[in-house]
Structure formats: structure tokens, C-alpha cells
Motif scaffolding. Structure first.
Motif, short mmCIF file in Angstrom:
data_model
loop_
_atom_site.label_atom_id
_atom_site.label_comp_id
_atom_site.label_asym_id
_atom_site.label_seq_id
_atom_site.Cartn_x
_atom_site.Cartn_y
_atom_site.Cartn_z
N GLU A 83 1.45 2.61 9.84
CA GLU A 83 1.78 4.03 9.80
C GLU A 83 0.89 4.74 8.77
O GLU A 83 0.46 5.87 8.97
CB GLU A 83 3.26 4.23 9.46
N GLY A 84 0.61 4.04 7.67
CA GLY A 84 -0.26 4.59 6.64
C GLY A 84 -1.70 4.76 7.12
O GLY A 84 -2.30 5.82 6.88
N THR A 85 -2.25 3.75 7.78
CA THR A 85 -3.63 3.90 8.25
C THR A 85 -3.73 5.04 9.24
O THR A 85 -4.69 5.81 9.20
CB THR A 85 -4.19 2.60 8.86
N ALA A 86 -2.72 5.20 10.10
CA ALA A 86 -2.72 6.30 11.07
C ALA A 86 -2.67 7.65 10.36
O ALA A 86 -3.21 8.64 10.84
CB ALA A 86 -1.55 6.17 12.03
N ALA A 87 -2.03 7.69 9.18
CA ALA A 87 -1.91 8.93 8.40
C ALA A 87 -3.07 9.12 7.42
O ALA A 87 -3.07 10.06 6.63
CB ALA A 87 -0.58 8.93 7.64
N GLY A 88 -4.03 8.19 7.44
CA GLY A 88 -5.18 8.30 6.54
C GLY A 88 -4.95 7.74 5.16
O GLY A 88 -5.64 8.10 4.21
N GLU A 89 -3.96 6.84 5.02
CA GLU A 89 -3.63 6.25 3.72
C GLU A 89 -3.75 4.73 3.79
O GLU A 89 -3.41 4.11 4.79
CB GLU A 89 -2.18 6.56 3.34
N LEU A 90 -4.20 4.14 2.68
CA LEU A 90 -4.18 2.68 2.54
C LEU A 90 -2.96 2.35 1.70
O LEU A 90 -2.88 2.73 0.52
CB LEU A 90 -5.47 2.18 1.88
N ARG A 91 -2.00 1.69 2.32
CA ARG A 91 -0.73 1.38 1.65
C ARG A 91 -0.64 -0.11 1.36
O ARG A 91 -1.03 -0.93 2.17
CB ARG A 91 0.45 1.79 2.54
N VAL A 92 -0.06 -0.42 0.20
CA VAL A 92 0.16 -1.80 -0.21
C VAL A 92 1.64 -1.95 -0.53
O VAL A 92 2.25 -1.08 -1.15
CB VAL A 92 -0.71 -2.17 -1.44
N GLN A 93 2.20 -3.06 -0.10
CA GLN A 93 3.62 -3.31 -0.35
C GLN A 93 3.86 -3.55 -1.84
O GLN A 93 3.05 -4.17 -2.53
CB GLN A 93 4.08 -4.53 0.45
N THR A 94 4.99 -3.04 -2.31
CA THR A 94 5.39 -3.25 -3.69
C THR A 94 6.83 -3.76 -3.73
O THR A 94 7.62 -3.46 -2.83
CB THR A 94 5.27 -1.95 -4.52
N CYS A 95 7.12 -4.53 -4.74
CA CYS A 95 8.49 -4.98 -4.96
C CYS A 95 9.18 -3.93 -5.81
O CYS A 95 8.74 -3.63 -6.92
CB CYS A 95 8.50 -6.33 -5.67
N ASN A 96 10.25 -3.37 -5.29
CA ASN A 96 10.99 -2.35 -6.04
C ASN A 96 11.75 -2.95 -7.22
O ASN A 96 12.14 -2.23 -8.14
CB ASN A 96 11.94 -1.59 -5.12
N ALA A 97 11.96 -4.28 -7.22
CA ALA A 97 12.68 -4.92 -8.31
C ALA A 97 11.77 -5.21 -9.51
O ALA A 97 12.14 -4.95 -10.64
CB ALA A 97 13.34 -6.21 -7.82
N CYS A 98 10.58 -5.77 -9.27
CA CYS A 98 9.72 -6.16 -10.40
C CYS A 98 8.38 -5.43 -10.43
O CYS A 98 7.63 -5.58 -11.40
CB CYS A 98 9.49 -7.67 -10.39
#
Length: 135
Positions: free
Chosen positions: A22-37
């Protein structure tokens, strides 16, 4: 779908990777993050490799990095691609490493540590792929 785009190998998309595509389609490079650490990770997955938490999110990264390693793919043929293909393992400024095609660079010009920038290439309405080019 045209025959030129139907020949392209398509990456697997599922609930763990949906945010990325969804990010690449929107022109963004997204990386997963852990919301806990706070650990950033790629490729995405269901749990954090550091703390094992299942609470995940994503961040938009700069798309800048350096070539950590690379291969020159000469054989076998790849549907929708012209050989040779440069495949780079890019270390992002933010830390995670990401694989992708390195474009507009000759195979004898690639160097470990070479600065690169992501370029999001739209294949069709359903797929935009991250590729890398010299920065």
C-alpha cells in the motif's frame, strides 16, 4: 492486464506485507516497526524478532541507503526482465536491509558502500516495485 505486465513475477502479498505494498502504491517506502520495543525490521512478519511482541506498525523511511552487497543475475531468464539483472542488498539509513533491483548502473560500476536512493516503479494498477538507483 497486458501481456507485458502479466509476465512480471509478482511478489507475495498478504496481511503481513499489505502495509508495504500500500505504501509503494502511495509513493512511500514503509518499514515495519515493533510498537512495543521500536525495532525496525524488513522483511515484515507477524512478531518482533527482538521482543516477540505481536504489536506491529510501520514507519515511512527516507529511501536512502548504501549497497551492502549485490549479485549480478545472468541466468536463468526471469519473466519480464532483461539479463543481466543487478540485485542489491541495500542498508537503509534507518538500519534495516532491503533487497531490490539496482537500475541504470552497469554491473562493473557497482561498489559496496555506493550511495543509492529508492525509485518506486509502477508496473500496473496493482503493483509498484521499489528499485534502487545511484544517489
Amino acid at each position: 492486464m497486458s501481456s507485458s505486465t502479466s509476465a512480471v513475477l509478482r511478489p507475495q502479498q498478504n496481511r503481513d506485507t499489505a502495509f508495504f505494498w500500500e505504501g509503494t502504491a502511495a509513493g512511500e517506502l514503509r518499514v515495519q516497526t515493533c510498537n512495543a520495543c521500536g525495532t525496525l525490521r524488513h522483511p515484515p512478519g507477524p512478531s518482533c524478532p527482538e521482543c516477540l511482541a505481536l504489536d506491529r506498525g510501520h514507519v515511512v523511511v527516507s529511501g536512502r541507503g548504501t549497497v551492502f552487497s549485490y549479485v549480478v543475475h545472468r541466468h536463468p531468464p526471469v519473466p519480464g526482465k532483461e539479463l543481466p539483472i543487478l540485485i542489491a542488498l541495500v542498508e537503509l539509513e534507518e538500519g534495516p536491509r532491503m533487497l531490490g533491483e539496482l537500475v541504470d548502473v552497469a554491473d562493473d560500476e557497482v561498489e559496496i558502500g555506493m550511495p543509492v536512493q529508492v525509485e518506486l516503479r509502477r508496473v500496473d494498477d496493482d503493483l509498484t516495485l521499489p528499485t534502487w538507483r545511484r544517489a
